[in-house]
Design a protein around this motif. Structure first.
Motif: not given
Length: 210
Positions: A131-138
């Motif tokens: 899924n899509d999310a901010a890079l730092w969250q991933k």
């Protein structure tokens, strides 16, 4: 993680959360097969199958009127949060009966400890990937839960007290990371993980008493 991707299989459209959940079950089952005997992996597989079937067909209970009017909706819908909770509770009872009949062996409880962390961690990692999310969250999600997978495998033969402490710490980590994700702590996976941790604590307390 928030569902942002959907996949089509002929006329059926499924969310990425289903893909992540089923994949986490498969990966966990394979590791249990490698780490333990076939019998333990089979117990896990049966429990997962019961959970999925009850969650899927509980829509008959949770939305009976819709099913009566449109029977084919059973193929496309599930029981939602209530159905999942019913499935987990049924799985609890089934697992408890099987493990009690086997004498609550230490190896069985080790497998429960490992499977809880593996399933929850694989699910979070796959949700971050799909899924899509901010890079730092991933990066935070994948790194944190990958570390927990390695820790669970490393400490799988530790004593029961260690397992309880690790699972409580795992739950705290899960909640902390969830607060930094788009949906926050109001994710169904947080509730499910908490229920599984409580089940493990119950199993270990019964073994101590026996």
């Amino acid at each position: 993680m928030q569902v942002t991707e959907w996949y089509s299989i002929k006329a059926l459209t499924i969310p990425s959360s289903w893909v992540a959940l089923l994949s986490s079950f498969v990966l966990t089952g394979l590791l249990l097969w490698i780490l333990y005997r076939k019998e333990i992996a089979t117990i896990f597989s049966d429990a997962v199958l019961q959970l999925i079937l009850i969650w899927k067909f509980s829509v008959i209970v949770t939305d009976f009127s819709m099913v009566i009017k449109h029977p084919l909706t059973i193929l496309y819908f599930n029981g939602g949060m209530m159905g999942l909770i019913l499935g987990i509770l049924f799985m609890w009872v089934s697992l408890w009966n099987k493990l009690r009949q086997r004498g609550l062996k230490e190896e069985d409880l080790q497998a429960v400890f490992v499977s809880i962390i593996l399933c929850s961690s694989f699910y979070q990692i796959l949700m971050a990937v799909l899924n899509d999310a901010a890079l730092w969250q991933k990066v935070l999600t994948i790194t944190s839960f990958a570390c927990w997978i390695m820790l669970a495998l490393w400490k799988r033969k530790a004593n029961l007290i260690w397992h309880n402490q690790l699972l409580l710490l795992f739950l705290c980590t899960y909640v902390l990371i969830a607060t930094l994700q788009p949906l926050g702590i109001w994710q169904l996976s947080v509730l499910v993980t908490a229920m599984l941790v409580l089940f493990n604590i119950f199993l270990q307390s019964r073994r101590v008493q026996s």
